[in-house]
Write a protein that holds these residues in place. Structure first.
Motif, short mmCIF file in Angstrom:
data_model
loop_
_atom_site.label_atom_id
_atom_site.label_comp_id
_atom_site.label_asym_id
_atom_site.label_seq_id
_atom_site.Cartn_x
_atom_site.Cartn_y
_atom_site.Cartn_z
N ALA A 111 0.84 -1.20 0.00
CA ALA A 111 0.00 0.00 0.00
C ALA A 111 0.87 1.25 0.00
O ALA A 111 0.61 2.20 -0.75
N LEU A 112 1.91 1.25 0.82
CA LEU A 112 2.80 2.41 0.87
C LEU A 112 3.47 2.65 -0.46
O LEU A 112 3.53 3.79 -0.94
N GLU A 113 3.96 1.60 -1.09
CA GLU A 113 4.64 1.75 -2.37
C GLU A 113 3.68 2.22 -3.46
O GLU A 113 4.06 3.01 -4.34
N ASN A 114 2.43 1.75 -3.42
CA ASN A 114 1.44 2.20 -4.39
C ASN A 114 1.19 3.70 -4.27
O ASN A 114 1.12 4.42 -5.27
N VAL A 115 1.06 4.18 -3.05
CA VAL A 115 0.79 5.60 -2.84
C VAL A 115 2.02 6.45 -3.15
O VAL A 115 1.90 7.61 -3.58
N MET A 116 3.20 5.90 -2.97
CA MET A 116 4.43 6.62 -3.28
C MET A 116 4.64 6.81 -4.78
O MET A 116 5.38 7.71 -5.20
N THR A 117 4.00 5.99 -5.60
CA THR A 117 4.28 5.98 -7.04
C THR A 117 4.19 7.35 -7.70
O THR A 117 5.11 7.75 -8.43
N PRO A 118 3.12 8.14 -7.49
CA PRO A 118 3.08 9.46 -8.14
C PRO A 118 4.21 10.38 -7.70
O PRO A 118 4.62 11.27 -8.46
N LEU A 119 4.74 10.18 -6.50
CA LEU A 119 5.78 11.06 -5.98
C LEU A 119 7.14 10.78 -6.60
O LEU A 119 8.07 11.57 -6.44
N LEU A 120 7.25 9.65 -7.30
CA LEU A 120 8.51 9.35 -7.99
C LEU A 120 8.76 10.34 -9.13
O LEU A 120 9.89 10.48 -9.61
N TYR A 121 7.70 11.03 -9.56
CA TYR A 121 7.82 12.00 -10.65
C TYR A 121 7.78 13.43 -10.13
O TYR A 121 7.77 14.38 -10.92
N ALA A 122 7.77 13.58 -8.82
CA ALA A 122 7.74 14.91 -8.21
C ALA A 122 9.16 15.48 -8.10
O ALA A 122 10.15 14.82 -8.42
N ARG A 123 9.23 16.70 -7.63
CA ARG A 123 10.51 17.35 -7.41
C ARG A 123 10.58 17.89 -6.00
O ARG A 123 9.56 18.04 -5.33
N GLY A 124 11.79 18.19 -5.57
CA GLY A 124 11.98 18.84 -4.28
C GLY A 124 11.46 18.01 -3.12
O GLY A 124 11.64 16.79 -3.06
N ARG A 125 10.77 18.68 -2.20
CA ARG A 125 10.31 18.05 -0.97
C ARG A 125 9.44 16.84 -1.24
O ARG A 125 9.58 15.81 -0.56
N GLN A 126 8.54 16.94 -2.21
CA GLN A 126 7.64 15.82 -2.47
C GLN A 126 8.40 14.56 -2.86
O GLN A 126 8.00 13.46 -2.51
N PHE A 127 9.49 14.73 -3.60
CA PHE A 127 10.28 13.55 -3.99
C PHE A 127 11.08 13.01 -2.82
O PHE A 127 11.03 11.81 -2.51
N TRP A 128 11.81 13.87 -2.15
CA TRP A 128 12.72 13.41 -1.10
C TRP A 128 11.98 12.91 0.14
O TRP A 128 12.50 12.08 0.88
N GLN A 129 10.76 13.38 0.36
CA GLN A 129 9.97 12.95 1.52
C GLN A 129 8.80 12.08 1.10
O GLN A 129 7.79 11.99 1.78
N ARG A 130 8.94 11.38 -0.03
CA ARG A 130 7.83 10.61 -0.58
C ARG A 130 7.32 9.54 0.36
O ARG A 130 6.12 9.31 0.45
N GLU A 131 8.20 8.87 1.08
CA GLU A 131 7.74 7.82 1.98
C GLU A 131 6.94 8.39 3.13
O GLU A 131 5.89 7.87 3.49
N GLN A 132 7.43 9.49 3.69
CA GLN A 132 6.69 10.12 4.80
C GLN A 132 5.35 10.67 4.34
O GLN A 132 4.33 10.53 5.04
N LEU A 133 5.32 11.29 3.15
CA LEU A 133 4.07 11.85 2.64
C LEU A 133 3.06 10.76 2.33
O LEU A 133 1.87 10.90 2.63
N ALA A 134 3.53 9.66 1.74
CA ALA A 134 2.63 8.55 1.43
C ALA A 134 2.09 7.92 2.71
O ALA A 134 0.90 7.60 2.81
N GLY A 135 2.95 7.75 3.69
CA GLY A 135 2.51 7.17 4.96
C GLY A 135 1.49 8.06 5.66
O GLY A 135 0.49 7.57 6.21
#
Length: 239
Positions: A111-135
């Motif tokens: 579930a976490l990896e699924n929600v992280m998927t869109p953030l793999l194409y983000a930049r800046g904070r959204q990319f580097w904090q993708r796991e925390q944001l998805a969680g």
């Protein structure tokens, strides 16, 4: 960059939009005919129509997955006809969240990896904090204890919540929900719609629900009927 708003405050506007598909050896098929629609931040719009009425085509145009054959569409301040495919993809990734009836989750990802998927194409904070944001988004939809579970271990309602979290994790300005309760029982469907409307309202996002279910449509503040490719405002109708 997220989409900028038009000078009148509109997020997306369609004027006389048509969609025609060429078919080999057959006459062209008109799916949409002269659609007019304006969506503003914070809107909750429902579009009801039977199967084959053009609902999914309209959703794909609103979400920049497809382009009109005729008419005018403005996404924020940009006429879509002037946007390159690359620009449409960038605007879609930054500003549009899709929720599909069949969820479209990656079966081999948690579930976490699924929600992280869109953030793999983000930049800046959204990319580097993708796991925390998805969680945090999964926690928001009530799945904070299911982060490491794969879709097969989740109920239908839980899978839909993962899909909602995935759609919302980049804080989109426009949320497009295609038959979001079609695969759910009545109680779970009502719960999902309440959650979706609540989260959208909190972020000020526009929510457009494409549905054949008048009960789901009734939850919106503006209602439309799509019939034979023609969009009629201000009506609710049984499909």
């Amino acid at each position: 960059m997220p989409v900028s708003l038009h000078e009148d405050g509109a997020l997306v506007s369609l004027s006389g939009v048509a969609r025609v598909v060429s078919l080999p050896g057959r006459a062209p098929l008109q799916i949409l005919a002269g659609v007019d629609l304006t969506v503003y931040p914070g809107d909750h719009v429902s579009i009801v129509g039977r199967s084959g009425s053009g609902k999914s085509t309209l959703l794909n145009i609103l979400g920049l997955l497809d382009v009109p054959s005729a008419g005018e569409m403005v996404f924020g301040t940009e006429p879509v006809e002037r946007m390159s495919e690359r620009r449409r993809a960038a605007a879609r990734g930054a500003s549009v969240g899709f929720i599909f009836q069949q969820f479209n989750l990656l079966a081999e990802r948690t579930a976490l990896e699924n929600v992280m998927t869109p953030l793999l194409y983000a930049r800046g904070r959204q990319f580097w904090q993708r796991e925390q944001l998805a969680g945090a988004m999964l926690e928001r939809v009530g799945l904070g204890k299911r982060l490491q579970d794969r879709p097969a271990r989740l109920s239908g309602g839980e899978q839909q919540r993962v899909a909602i979290a995935r759609a919302l994790v980049r804080s989109p300005r426009l949320i497009l929900a295609d038959e979001p309760t079609g695969a759910l029982d009545i109680a779970t469907g009502a719960s999902v719609m309440a959650l979706l409307a609540e989260v959208a309202a909190e972020s000020g996002a526009a929510l457009v629900t494409i549905t054949h279910d008048p009960k789901v449509a009734a939850l919106a503040s503006r209602h439309y009927l799509l019939q034979d490719g023609v969009l009629e405002p201000g009506r609710q109708a049984a499909a």
